[in-house]
Scaffold this motif. Structure first.
Motif, mmCIF file in Angstrom:
data_model
loop_
_atom_site.group_PDB
_atom_site.id
_atom_site.type_symbol
_atom_site.label_atom_id
_atom_site.label_comp_id
_atom_site.label_asym_id
_atom_site.label_seq_id
_atom_site.Cartn_x
_atom_site.Cartn_y
_atom_site.Cartn_z
ATOM 1 N N ALA A 181 3.267 -17.965 -2.916
ATOM 2 C CA ALA A 181 4.039 -16.719 -3.047
ATOM 3 C C ALA A 181 5.221 -16.702 -2.091
ATOM 4 C CB ALA A 181 3.134 -15.518 -2.783
ATOM 5 N N ASP A 182 6.174 -15.855 -2.401
ATOM 6 C CA ASP A 182 7.305 -15.618 -1.511
ATOM 7 C C ASP A 182 7.132 -14.335 -0.709
ATOM 8 O OD1 ASP A 182 9.267 -17.778 -2.499
ATOM 9 O OD2 ASP A 182 8.705 -16.746 -4.354
ATOM 10 N N VAL A 183 6.473 -13.345 -1.329
ATOM 11 C CA VAL A 183 6.382 -12.007 -0.738
ATOM 12 C C VAL A 183 4.974 -11.464 -0.951
ATOM 13 C CG1 VAL A 183 7.307 -9.633 -0.791
ATOM 14 C CG2 VAL A 183 8.821 -11.576 -1.285
ATOM 15 N N LEU A 184 4.488 -10.700 0.004
ATOM 16 C CA LEU A 184 3.291 -9.880 -0.175
ATOM 17 C C LEU A 184 3.644 -8.459 0.242
ATOM 18 C CD1 LEU A 184 -0.393 -10.615 0.606
ATOM 19 C CD2 LEU A 184 0.633 -8.541 1.542
ATOM 20 N N VAL A 185 3.246 -7.495 -0.578
ATOM 21 C CA VAL A 185 3.504 -6.082 -0.276
ATOM 22 C C VAL A 185 2.179 -5.327 -0.307
ATOM 23 C CG1 VAL A 185 4.858 -4.026 -0.849
ATOM 24 C CG2 VAL A 185 5.723 -6.296 -1.486
ATOM 25 N N GLU A 186 1.929 -4.509 0.718
ATOM 26 C CA GLU A 186 0.725 -3.664 0.730
ATOM 27 C C GLU A 186 1.077 -2.313 1.330
ATOM 28 O OE1 GLU A 186 -0.871 -2.759 3.716
ATOM 29 O OE2 GLU A 186 -0.586 -4.398 5.156
ATOM 30 N N ASN A 187 0.301 -1.303 0.949
ATOM 31 C CA ASN A 187 0.513 0.033 1.518
ATOM 32 C C ASN A 187 -0.806 0.675 1.945
ATOM 33 O OD1 ASN A 187 -0.307 0.487 -1.151
ATOM 34 N ND2 ASN A 187 1.030 2.248 -1.454
ATOM 35 N N ALA A 193 11.966 2.191 -2.058
ATOM 36 C CA ALA A 193 13.290 1.601 -2.275
ATOM 37 C C ALA A 193 13.838 0.974 -0.993
ATOM 38 C CB ALA A 193 14.252 2.660 -2.804
ATOM 39 N N PHE A 194 13.608 1.637 0.146
ATOM 40 C CA PHE A 194 14.029 1.066 1.422
ATOM 41 C C PHE A 194 13.307 -0.258 1.684
ATOM 42 C CE2 PHE A 194 16.376 4.067 4.406
ATOM 43 C CZ PHE A 194 16.914 4.840 3.387
ATOM 44 N N ALA A 195 12.026 -0.324 1.303
ATOM 45 C CA ALA A 195 11.264 -1.558 1.499
ATOM 46 C C ALA A 195 11.890 -2.705 0.722
ATOM 47 C CB ALA A 195 9.818 -1.350 1.076
ATOM 48 N N VAL A 196 12.429 -2.414 -0.461
ATOM 49 C CA VAL A 196 13.100 -3.464 -1.231
ATOM 50 C C VAL A 196 14.247 -4.058 -0.432
ATOM 51 C CG1 VAL A 196 14.484 -3.932 -3.290
ATOM 52 C CG2 VAL A 196 12.443 -2.505 -3.465
ATOM 53 N N THR A 197 15.027 -3.205 0.235
ATOM 54 C CA THR A 197 16.132 -3.698 1.057
ATOM 55 C C THR A 197 15.631 -4.632 2.143
ATOM 56 O OG1 THR A 197 17.380 -1.662 0.658
ATOM 57 C CG2 THR A 197 18.043 -2.999 2.534
ATOM 58 N N GLY A 198 14.561 -4.216 2.833
ATOM 59 C CA GLY A 198 13.997 -5.057 3.883
ATOM 60 C C GLY A 198 13.459 -6.373 3.350
ATOM 61 N N ILE A 199 12.794 -6.305 2.206
ATOM 62 C CA ILE A 199 12.233 -7.523 1.607
ATOM 63 C C ILE A 199 13.341 -8.503 1.239
ATOM 64 C CG2 ILE A 199 11.099 -8.390 -0.483
ATOM 65 C CD1 ILE A 199 9.343 -5.802 -0.330
ATOM 66 N N LEU A 200 14.406 -8.015 0.626
ATOM 67 C CA LEU A 200 15.490 -8.897 0.202
ATOM 68 C C LEU A 200 16.201 -9.509 1.408
ATOM 69 C CD1 LEU A 200 17.000 -6.947 -2.832
ATOM 70 C CD2 LEU A 200 15.375 -8.853 -2.843
ATOM 71 N N ALA A 201 16.364 -8.705 2.477
ATOM 72 C CA ALA A 201 16.985 -9.253 3.692
ATOM 73 C C ALA A 201 16.104 -10.349 4.289
ATOM 74 C CB ALA A 201 17.206 -8.135 4.708
ATOM 75 N N ALA A 202 14.799 -10.094 4.364
ATOM 76 C CA ALA A 202 13.880 -11.083 4.917
ATOM 77 C C ALA A 202 13.790 -12.316 4.023
ATOM 78 C CB ALA A 202 12.498 -10.458 5.112
ATOM 79 N N LEU A 203 13.845 -12.115 2.700
ATOM 80 C CA LEU A 203 13.822 -13.240 1.766
ATOM 81 C C LEU A 203 15.034 -14.143 1.948
ATOM 82 C CD1 LEU A 203 12.674 -12.091 -1.796
ATOM 83 C CD2 LEU A 203 11.813 -14.039 -0.481
ATOM 84 N N LEU A 204 16.198 -13.539 2.146
ATOM 85 C CA LEU A 204 17.417 -14.317 2.341
ATOM 86 C C LEU A 204 17.278 -15.212 3.566
ATOM 87 C CD1 LEU A 204 20.315 -14.909 1.463
ATOM 88 C CD2 LEU A 204 21.066 -12.997 2.904
ATOM 89 N N ARG A 205 16.729 -14.640 4.623
ATOM 90 C CA ARG A 205 16.533 -15.435 5.843
ATOM 91 C C ARG A 205 15.466 -16.511 5.620
ATOM 92 N NH1 ARG A 205 13.577 -15.443 10.771
ATOM 93 N NH2 ARG A 205 14.882 -16.059 12.546
ATOM 94 N N ALA A 206 14.389 -16.159 4.911
ATOM 95 C CA ALA A 206 13.329 -17.138 4.659
ATOM 96 C C ALA A 206 13.852 -18.314 3.850
ATOM 97 C CB ALA A 206 12.170 -16.470 3.931
ATOM 98 N N LYS A 207 14.745 -18.042 2.900
ATOM 99 C CA LYS A 207 15.275 -19.110 2.068
ATOM 100 C C LYS A 207 16.227 -20.018 2.847
ATOM 101 C CE LYS A 207 13.116 -17.974 -1.686
ATOM 102 N NZ LYS A 207 11.984 -18.832 -2.150
ATOM 103 N N THR A 208 16.890 -19.476 3.871
ATOM 104 C CA THR A 208 17.828 -20.293 4.643
ATOM 105 C C THR A 208 17.187 -20.918 5.881
ATOM 106 O OG1 THR A 208 18.595 -18.304 5.824
ATOM 107 C CG2 THR A 208 19.836 -18.985 3.868
ATOM 108 N N LYS A 209 16.207 -20.228 6.481
ATOM 109 C CA LYS A 209 15.590 -20.702 7.720
ATOM 110 C C LYS A 209 14.180 -21.248 7.512
ATOM 111 C CE LYS A 209 18.976 -19.100 10.386
ATOM 112 N NZ LYS A 209 19.853 -19.990 11.179
ATOM 113 N N GLY A 210 13.586 -20.950 6.343
ATOM 114 C CA GLY A 210 12.229 -21.403 6.100
ATOM 115 C C GLY A 210 11.173 -20.617 6.837
ATOM 116 N N GLN A 211 11.535 -19.453 7.334
ATOM 117 C CA GLN A 211 10.610 -18.652 8.136
ATOM 118 C C GLN A 211 10.556 -17.221 7.614
ATOM 119 O OE1 GLN A 211 11.504 -18.731 12.320
ATOM 120 N NE2 GLN A 211 10.104 -17.071 12.820
ATOM 121 N N GLY A 212 9.368 -16.763 7.284
ATOM 122 C CA GLY A 212 9.207 -15.388 6.841
ATOM 123 C C GLY A 212 9.071 -14.438 8.007
#
Length: 413
Positions: free
Chosen positions: A103-109, A191-210
């Motif tokens: 997986a790339d992302v896990l979301v829980e509430n 919706a705010f969580a989506v912003t955070g997830i996409l920002a973190a995903l961008l970094r994970a894809k470039t740095k390899g670190q979640g």
């Protein structure tokens, strides 16, 4: 091989190829993951044996012969796949770990520390997948980024609206706070969580670190009410509910029509002049006590009275013809009026999807974020409970015999 992502149908979205493990229930988390799904991400909704708590909340269509899920669940769970895993047993938790590897992302509430107690903390799952983006949506946030004294308190939309400041400035008069109609204490944090997830995903894809993405429902409500902070900090003012008018912009609010209400926003001098001409009140332009927005705000009762003398003599449809497009204007619509307005049809904001047990499609709110080259779309109705269990387990590398054994022992279904 284990953890390998399956080939899935082309959904035409910008997030195609992103796999999300969705452990959310009710509203905030499912809204977040649905936004990702609408843009093409593969959402694997992991449900307990009894299903998401919202599955069997109505309303139901009158012709629904199966009642497998109601309108509440349908609204925030389209475009997803469902697998049932019992996370209360060791084998179920081990199975989730196996899914996390691919997986790339896990979301829980869940409430804070629930996943930790299950042995499924972010730190633990990061060992399985260092690039994992782990997002949590909670009432008062997570201790990892700042431990609130209320961190273990349960919270729903109404709690977030109350403590985050929204109710404190919403109501018919300064002494009567009111809950905002939709569950924005859940939806906006999602919706705010989506912003955070996409920002973190961008970094994970470039740095390899979640990393861990922490969203507090109460914090988001405060951010949504940004004005109260600067009013308090800059002017020492504690805002109170102000009905349907704006505290520092005039006119900027609701006025009566013959058959309801309309909104008018004309606070700048140029908009004010246009409005006065449109309602035939050029005499107001000669009144020096209304010459600026600040002065109009001081004398707002006279301003709104003058406008309402005009608007109350016309229907909303008449006012739409008279004022629409000439000044910032909009009628207060109910859903039947929304369904009849050509804007929402042109923007595909009442999307149709099939529904099990019904002969005709149902409508859901459409996708509000439009991308030109990779448009999101509603490509499937919400999943049945455990509808995709076999497909998902096969993609994780399990054999037919292993899946049959897990089913027999009721670890999955």
């Amino acid at each position: 091989m284990a953890g390998e992502k399956p080939n899935t149908e082309d959904r035409g979205g910008a997030l195609e190829g992103i796999r999300v493990i969705d452990l959310t229930q009710m509203l905030a988390g499912p809204y977040c993951t649905q936004m990702l799904a609408d843009q093409g991400a593969e959402i694997i909704k992991v449900e307990p044996p009894a299903g998401d708590n919202s599955r069997f909340v109505g309303p139901y269509r009158p012709d629904d012969t199966q009642r497998l899920f109601g309108g509440y669940f349908a609204t925030v769970n389209r475009n997803k796949k469902s697998i049932v895993i019992d996370l209360k047993v060791d084998e179920g938790r081990a199975l989730l770990r196996r899914l996390v590897r691919g997986a790339d992302v896990l979301v829980e509430n869940y409430r804070a520390r629930v996943m930790d107690r299950l042995g499924l903390s972010y730190e633990s799952l990061r060992e399985e997948n260092p690039a994992l983006v782990y997002a949590a949506i909670r009432g008062f946030g997570d201790p990892r980024t700042g431990e609130s004294p209320y961190v273990d308190w349960p919270a729903f939309d109404v709690v977030a609206q109350a403590m985050g400041g929204l109710m404190g400035i919403t109501g018919p008069d300064r002494n009567t706070p009111i809950k905002v109609g939709p569950g924005i204490g859940d939806i906006v944090p999602g919706a705010f969580a989506v912003t955070g997830i996409l920002a973190a995903l961008l970094r994970a894809k470039t740095k390899g670190q979640g990393q861990f993405v922490d969203v507090s429902m109460v914090d988001v409500m405060l951010a949504l009410c940004e004005r109260i902070v600067h009013q308090y900090s800059f002017a020492g003012h504690v805002p109170r509910p102000e009905g349907n008018q704006h505290p520092i912009l005039t006119p900027f609010g609701l006025v009566k029509a013959r058959d309801g209400f309309v909104s008018i926003a004309a606070p700048t001098d140029e908009w004010w002049k246009k409005l006065c001409h449109l309602i035939g009140r050029e005499d107001l332009l000669a009144d020096e006590t209304l010459a600026t927005n600040e002065l109009r705000t001081r004398n707002k009762d006279r301003v709104y009275s003058a406008i309402e003398a005009f608007t109350s003599a016309h229907t909303k449809r008449e006012l739409l013809q008279l004022l629409g497009g000439r000044i910032p204007f909009g009628p207060v619509y109910d859903i039947s009026e929304i369904a009849a307005d050509p804007h929402f049809a042109a923007r595909n904001m009442l999307a149709e999807t099939s529904h099990p047990g019904t002969a005709t499609p149902v409508q859901l709110a459409g996708i509000p974020v439009k991308l030109s080259d990779t448009p999101g779309r509603v490509w499937s109705s919400p999943p049945l409970l455990g509808e995709h269990t076999d497909e998902i387990l096969v993609s994780a590398g399990l054999s037919a015999a292993e899946i049959a054994d897990l089913r027999q022992r009721k670890i999955v279904q």
